[in-house]
Design a protein around this motif. Structure first.
Motif, PDB file in Angstrom:
ATOM      1  N   VAL A   1      -4.076  18.922  10.809  1.00 54.87           N
ATOM      2  CA  VAL A   1      -3.097  18.204   9.998  1.00 54.87           C
ATOM      3  C   VAL A   1      -3.274  16.717  10.274  1.00 54.87           C
ATOM      4  O   VAL A   1      -3.474  16.298  11.417  1.00 54.87           O
ATOM      5  CB  VAL A   1      -1.655  18.666  10.320  1.00 54.87           C
ATOM      6  N   ASP A   2      -3.253  15.919   9.217  1.00 56.40           N
ATOM      7  CA  ASP A   2      -3.426  14.470   9.371  1.00 56.40           C
ATOM      8  C   ASP A   2      -2.135  13.836   9.863  1.00 56.40           C
ATOM      9  O   ASP A   2      -1.043  14.183   9.422  1.00 56.40           O
ATOM     10  CB  ASP A   2      -3.835  13.855   8.033  1.00 56.40           C
ATOM     11  N   GLN A   3      -2.282  12.887  10.780  1.00 54.40           N
ATOM     12  CA  GLN A   3      -1.140  12.172  11.350  1.00 54.40           C
ATOM     13  C   GLN A   3      -0.981  10.845  10.626  1.00 54.40           C
ATOM     14  O   GLN A   3      -1.741   9.895  10.854  1.00 54.40           O
ATOM     15  CB  GLN A   3      -1.364  11.944  12.845  1.00 54.40           C
ATOM     16  N   MET A   4       0.005  10.779   9.765  1.00 55.45           N
ATOM     17  CA  MET A   4       0.196   9.569   8.979  1.00 55.45           C
ATOM     18  C   MET A   4       0.693   8.417   9.849  1.00 55.45           C
ATOM     19  O   MET A   4       1.634   8.598  10.636  1.00 55.45           O
ATOM     20  CB  MET A   4       1.211   9.811   7.860  1.00 55.45           C
ATOM     21  N   PRO A   5       0.091   7.228   9.757  1.00 54.25           N
ATOM     22  CA  PRO A   5       0.597   6.072  10.497  1.00 54.25           C
ATOM     23  C   PRO A   5       1.959   5.651   9.952  1.00 54.25           C
ATOM     24  O   PRO A   5       2.311   5.951   8.803  1.00 54.25           O
ATOM     25  CB  PRO A   5      -0.457   4.991  10.245  1.00 54.25           C
ATOM     26  N   THR A   6       2.712   4.961  10.771  1.00 54.35           N
ATOM     27  CA  THR A   6       4.059   4.544  10.381  1.00 54.35           C
ATOM     28  C   THR A   6       3.999   3.260   9.572  1.00 54.35           C
ATOM     29  O   THR A   6       4.596   2.243   9.921  1.00 54.35           O
ATOM     30  CB  THR A   6       4.943   4.350  11.626  1.00 54.35           C
ATOM     31  N   VAL A   7       3.283   3.306   8.468  1.00 51.77           N
ATOM     32  CA  VAL A   7       3.169   2.189   7.537  1.00 51.77           C
ATOM     33  C   VAL A   7       3.892   2.582   6.258  1.00 51.77           C
ATOM     34  O   VAL A   7       3.621   3.640   5.681  1.00 51.77           O
ATOM     35  CB  VAL A   7       1.691   1.861   7.232  1.00 51.77           C
ATOM     36  N   GLN A   8       4.804   1.757   5.827  1.00 49.90           N
ATOM     37  CA  GLN A   8       5.584   2.065   4.637  1.00 49.90           C
ATOM     38  C   GLN A   8       4.667   2.312   3.435  1.00 49.90           C
ATOM     39  O   GLN A   8       3.825   1.493   3.105  1.00 49.90           O
ATOM     40  CB  GLN A   8       6.557   0.933   4.330  1.00 49.90           C
ATOM     41  N   GLY A   9       4.843   3.444   2.782  1.00 50.92           N
ATOM     42  CA  GLY A   9       4.078   3.766   1.597  1.00 50.92           C
ATOM     43  C   GLY A   9       2.785   4.520   1.857  1.00 50.92           C
ATOM     44  O   GLY A   9       2.182   5.039   0.915  1.00 50.92           O
ATOM     45  N   PHE A  10       2.338   4.599   3.121  1.00 50.73           N
ATOM     46  CA  PHE A  10       1.058   5.265   3.414  1.00 50.73           C
ATOM     47  C   PHE A  10       1.139   6.754   3.092  1.00 50.73           C
ATOM     48  O   PHE A  10       0.327   7.286   2.322  1.00 50.73           O
ATOM     49  CB  PHE A  10       0.663   5.055   4.875  1.00 50.73           C
ATOM     50  N   ALA A  11       2.102   7.439   3.678  1.00 51.62           N
ATOM     51  CA  ALA A  11       2.225   8.881   3.472  1.00 51.62           C
ATOM     52  C   ALA A  11       2.453   9.210   2.004  1.00 51.62           C
ATOM     53  O   ALA A  11       1.910  10.197   1.481  1.00 51.62           O
ATOM     54  CB  ALA A  11       3.353   9.442   4.331  1.00 51.62           C
ATOM     55  N   GLU A  12       3.244   8.389   1.319  1.00 53.31           N
ATOM     56  CA  GLU A  12       3.553   8.630  -0.087  1.00 53.31           C
ATOM     57  C   GLU A  12       2.320   8.443  -0.979  1.00 53.31           C
ATOM     58  O   GLU A  12       2.255   9.005  -2.075  1.00 53.31           O
ATOM     59  CB  GLU A  12       4.660   7.701  -0.556  1.00 53.31           C
ATOM     60  N   SER A  13       1.350   7.655  -0.503  1.00 45.95           N
ATOM     61  CA  SER A  13       0.138   7.386  -1.288  1.00 45.95           C
ATOM     62  C   SER A  13      -1.029   8.272  -0.901  1.00 45.95           C
ATOM     63  O   SER A  13      -2.090   8.219  -1.540  1.00 45.95           O
ATOM     64  CB  SER A  13      -0.269   5.913  -1.111  1.00 45.95           C
TER      65      SER A  13
ATOM     66  N   LEU B   1      -7.905   2.856  -1.821  1.00 42.25           N
ATOM     67  CA  LEU B   1      -7.959   2.513  -0.396  1.00 42.25           C
ATOM     68  C   LEU B   1      -8.435   3.724   0.383  1.00 42.25           C
ATOM     69  O   LEU B   1      -7.880   4.822   0.259  1.00 42.25           O
ATOM     70  CB  LEU B   1      -6.581   2.084   0.098  1.00 42.25           C
ATOM     71  N   PHE B   2      -9.463   3.520   1.192  1.00 43.20           N
ATOM     72  CA  PHE B   2      -9.980   4.579   2.046  1.00 43.20           C
ATOM     73  C   PHE B   2      -9.469   4.381   3.465  1.00 43.20           C
ATOM     74  O   PHE B   2      -9.477   3.268   3.992  1.00 43.20           O
ATOM     75  CB  PHE B   2     -11.514   4.585   2.040  1.00 43.20           C
ATOM     76  N   ALA B   3      -9.030   5.474   4.076  1.00 40.83           N
ATOM     77  CA  ALA B   3      -8.510   5.423   5.440  1.00 40.83           C
ATOM     78  C   ALA B   3      -8.767   6.754   6.116  1.00 40.83           C
ATOM     79  O   ALA B   3      -8.817   7.803   5.459  1.00 40.83           O
ATOM     80  CB  ALA B   3      -7.022   5.106   5.439  1.00 40.83           C
ATOM     81  N   LEU B   4      -8.932   6.710   7.414  1.00 40.92           N
ATOM     82  CA  LEU B   4      -9.150   7.928   8.194  1.00 40.92           C
ATOM     83  C   LEU B   4      -8.087   8.020   9.287  1.00 40.92           C
ATOM     84  O   LEU B   4      -8.309   7.604  10.424  1.00 40.92           O
ATOM     85  CB  LEU B   4     -10.551   7.923   8.821  1.00 40.92           C
ATOM     86  N   PRO B   5      -6.916   8.569   8.963  1.00 39.27           N
ATOM     87  CA  PRO B   5      -5.890   8.721   9.997  1.00 39.27           C
ATOM     88  C   PRO B   5      -6.308   9.741  11.037  1.00 39.27           C
ATOM     89  O   PRO B   5      -7.179  10.586  10.796  1.00 39.27           O
ATOM     90  CB  PRO B   5      -4.667   9.204   9.205  1.00 39.27           C
TER      91      PRO B   5
END
Length: 265
Positions: free
Chosen positions: A110-122, A221-225
């Protein structure tokens, strides 16, 4: 007694069930319906299923498995597991105890979403992890990459197969002068500062908000949580695990990370 209990009923778990069912083995598949790729609107690169919703692929797979009487699908989680070869016992979230000669752990990570506003929603739309999965659909557009460490340079090199417009977001990481020079040579822009928020626009576009400097708009936006196993049953069984760059502790993750199983899901 089951021949095999499969814990996790996404792509890997159902593929295992298919072969076991064809061998007329008695199989029970435990699945919660929370597959990792459920945030994606489309799945790509799966031969015969390209550009289909992941849920549609899984629904079709379950329908195909229904012709095998030895396979039983159960909508439940596995709370605990005990035993050894030829005598495993699995307790489900419904309080039922199942026994089996063998167990397949296919619950993945399971991916761990960073605590950045809007990250998990996107996640899965404006923020994605894999160019092979979704890069074709946004080729030749302005890409963004959240820098996560030295390994991010490999992504920069790879992304040139799809686009020549790339902005790297340092997000608080120190990017060495020689790496910055290499990025400049490749005409890759660097946006310093930490990401404080992500505003999603439509299916892909997003505006990246920074604590210093102006906001930056990108088409994707590409990201690897970081990630961790979605269950801890492998620990109960004492299975060997290995650390990977994405399973190391993440200073910005919302919960602690753990090592990922050495087996692929």
């Amino acid at each position: 007694m089951n021949d095999v209990i499969i814990i996790g009923g996404s792509f890997a778990g159902l593929a295992a069930a298919l072969q076991l069912g064809r061998a007329r083995r008695k199989v029970t598949v435990l699945d919660t319906g929370l597959q990792r790729n459920r945030f994606a609107t489309r799945s790509h690169g799966v031969l015969g299923h390209d550009d289909k919703p992941p849920s549609a692929i899984l629904a079709e797979a379950r329908q195909q498995l229904a012709r095998y009487p030895a396979i039983k699908m159960v909508n439940a989680c596995a709370d605990s597991i005990s035993g050894t070869i030829d005598n495993f016992s699995v307790l489900t979230g419904d309080g039922e105890t199942l026994s089996a000669r063998r167990v397949i752990l296919s619950y993945g990570v399971v991916d761990q979403m960073p605590t950045v506003q809007g990250f998990a929603e996107s996640w899965g739309t404006s923020v994605i992890p894999c160019p092979y999965c979704d890069g074709f659909e946004v080729a030749d557009q302005h890409w963004g990459l959240v820098w996560s460490g030295p390994q991010s340079m490999n992504q920069v090199r790879l992304f040139h197969d799809w686009t020549d417009r790339l902005t790297v977001f340092a997000d608080g990481h120190d990017i060495s002068p020689d790496v910055r020079a290499d990025l400049a040579r490749r005409r890759v822009l660097v946006a310093d500062g930490r990401i404080t928020g992500i505003a999603r626009h439509g299916d892909h576009n997003a505006t990246i908000k920074l604590d210093i400097g102006p906001d930056v708009a990108v088409d994707i936006l590409f990201a690897l949580p970081r990630n961790k196993p979605s269950a801890g049953l492998h620990e109960t069984l004492g299975l060997t695990t290995v650390a990977t760059p994405l399973s190391l502790p993440n200073r910005r993750a919302s919960s602690p990370s753990r090592v990922t199983p050495s087996r692929r899901r």
